[in-house]
Design an enzyme around this catalytic site. Structure first.
Site, PDB file in Angstrom:
ATOM      1  N   CYS A  92      -5.984  -2.586   2.505  1.00 36.77           N
ATOM      2  CA  CYS A  92      -5.910  -2.387   3.971  1.00 36.77           C
ATOM      3  C   CYS A  92      -7.320  -2.580   4.479  1.00 36.77           C
ATOM      4  O   CYS A  92      -7.952  -3.585   4.382  1.00 36.77           O
ATOM      5  CB  CYS A  92      -5.220  -1.090   4.650  1.00 36.77           C
ATOM      6  SG  CYS A  92      -4.398  -1.043   6.072  1.00 36.77           S
ATOM      7  N   LYS A 152      -9.071   3.621  -2.806  1.00 36.17           N
ATOM      8  CA  LYS A 152      -9.279   3.068  -1.457  1.00 36.17           C
ATOM      9  C   LYS A 152     -10.515   3.742  -1.197  1.00 36.17           C
ATOM     10  O   LYS A 152     -10.678   4.790  -1.154  1.00 36.17           O
ATOM     11  CB  LYS A 152      -8.362   3.427  -0.403  1.00 36.17           C
ATOM     12  CG  LYS A 152      -8.548   2.780   0.948  1.00 36.17           C
ATOM     13  CD  LYS A 152      -7.114   3.156   1.696  1.00 36.17           C
ATOM     14  CE  LYS A 152      -7.149   2.310   3.007  1.00 36.17           C
ATOM     15  NZ  LYS A 152      -5.953   2.676   3.775  1.00 36.17           N
ATOM     16  N   GLU A 180       0.784  -1.269   0.018  1.00 33.19           N
ATOM     17  CA  GLU A 180       0.176   0.095   0.009  1.00 33.19           C
ATOM     18  C   GLU A 180       0.747   1.170   0.097  1.00 33.19           C
ATOM     19  O   GLU A 180       1.864   1.388   0.690  1.00 33.19           O
ATOM     20  CB  GLU A 180      -0.848  -0.007   1.258  1.00 33.19           C
ATOM     21  CG  GLU A 180      -1.828   1.179   1.563  1.00 33.19           C
ATOM     22  CD  GLU A 180      -2.514   1.194   2.721  1.00 33.19           C
ATOM     23  OE1 GLU A 180      -3.333   2.035   2.868  1.00 33.19           O
ATOM     24  OE2 GLU A 180      -2.264   0.224   3.812  1.00 33.19           O
TER      25      GLU A 180
END
Length: 307
Positions: free
Chosen positions: A171, A137, A48
């Protein structure tokens, strides 16, 4: 499910960026991609926000009701070293993927080409060097929301590859049940989970997703120590309370039966290479297929606003 290749050779790059230096981090990444190509790897996965770094440890001067100019200046440095998609930087990464003949999953902080907003984004490249898509995200976690904007469902990207459908959630998006279901509904069998979460508890999530999705889960994190950070940041003193080992890693690969193909890697930089037996995807789904025979679309309905 379409016929796929029987094997997929993966390189998981648990490596540190050259923190807040976009050019040097891309240069380091290109070297790793080329070396992986020499090992006849099919897919290379980075963590990430590898470019230019996951902004661990910094507040950027954010306090409820006020900000500081020094914090803004540190954020501007982060902004200046983030990348637009597409751009000259993505062309460099695509060229490296082409030279190595690999699919490439690269975590970046994306700079919007119109506004000044930043996004935590995963970019996908093909073995021909083409930019295949990106995923922003959906929900930055905690004070990440002071740095990154929110993505939307238009970037719930999946790739139809010879090895099966690839896709990623980033995540703590992986804690969002409906986001996972959306990925399963797209047929994902190669589930990429770049992260900044190095807790041992995170491993439970990687195993759960593999069992729930009956897919291979590729978890990839950075290894970062405090001495890697540039000391001339205005808010460098915020790192005093951080451990020397800022992010110990924990990258892993789990098969569709919830078993490790690669055990978690801790406390070092490493590029871990493993070969995946793709028949396990089909073998695992005889008794549980999350969006197939083990679903009840007459009872439950998921609507994804992809426009």
């Amino acid at each position: 499910m379409k016929e796929t290749e029987k094997k997929l050779k993966v390189a998981v790059a648990q490596v540190a960026p050259v923190i807040l230096d976009m050019e040097k981090t891309i240069e380091k990444a290109i070297g790793i991609i080329k070396e992986a190509g020499k090992e006849n790897v099919d897919l290379v996965v980075f963590p990430e926000s590898y470019i230019p770094a996951y902004p661990r440890g910094f507040s950027y001067g954010f306090v409820v009701g006020s900000r500081t100019m020094e914090g803004r200046e540190d954020w501007k440095r982060y902004y200046d070293n983030s990348i637009m998609i597409p751009s000259m930087e993505t062309e460099l990464l695509g060229a490296a993927a082409k030279e190595a003949g690999v699919y490439l999953s690269m975590g970046v902080t994306e700079r919007d080409s119109v506004t000044c907003s930043l996004y935590c984004t995963n970019i996908f490249f093909g073995p021909d060097g083409s930019l295949l898509g990106k995923h922003r995200k959906l929900k930055p976690t905690g004070t990440e929301r002071c740095i990154w904007g929110e993505g939307d469902a238009s970037t719930l990207t999946t790739l139809d590859t010879p090895y099966g459908v690839m896709g990623s959630l980033i995540c703590w998006e992986n804690y969002m049940p409906l986001a996972r279901t959306a990925m399963y509904a797209k047929g994902v069998s190669i589930y990429i989970a770049p992260t900044a979460d190095s807790r041992e508890e995170w491993q439970s999530t990687m195993k759960h997703i593999s069992l729930e999705g009956r897919c291979f889960v590729i978890g990839c994190n950075q290894f970062v120590t405090k001495d890697m950070y540039p000391t001339d940041l205005n808010y460098y003193s915020e790192l005093e309370s951080q451990p020397e080992n800022m992010c110990p890693g924990g990258s892993c690969i789990v098969d569709p039966f919830g078993k490790y193909v690669v055990e978690p890697v801790w406390n070092r930089e490493d590029v871990v290479i493993a070969e995946l037996d793709l028949d396990k995807v089909v073998l695992s789904r005889i008794d549980f297929d999350p969006c197939g025979h083990y679903s009840r679309p007459d009872v439950f309905e998921l609507i994804v606003h992809e426009k």
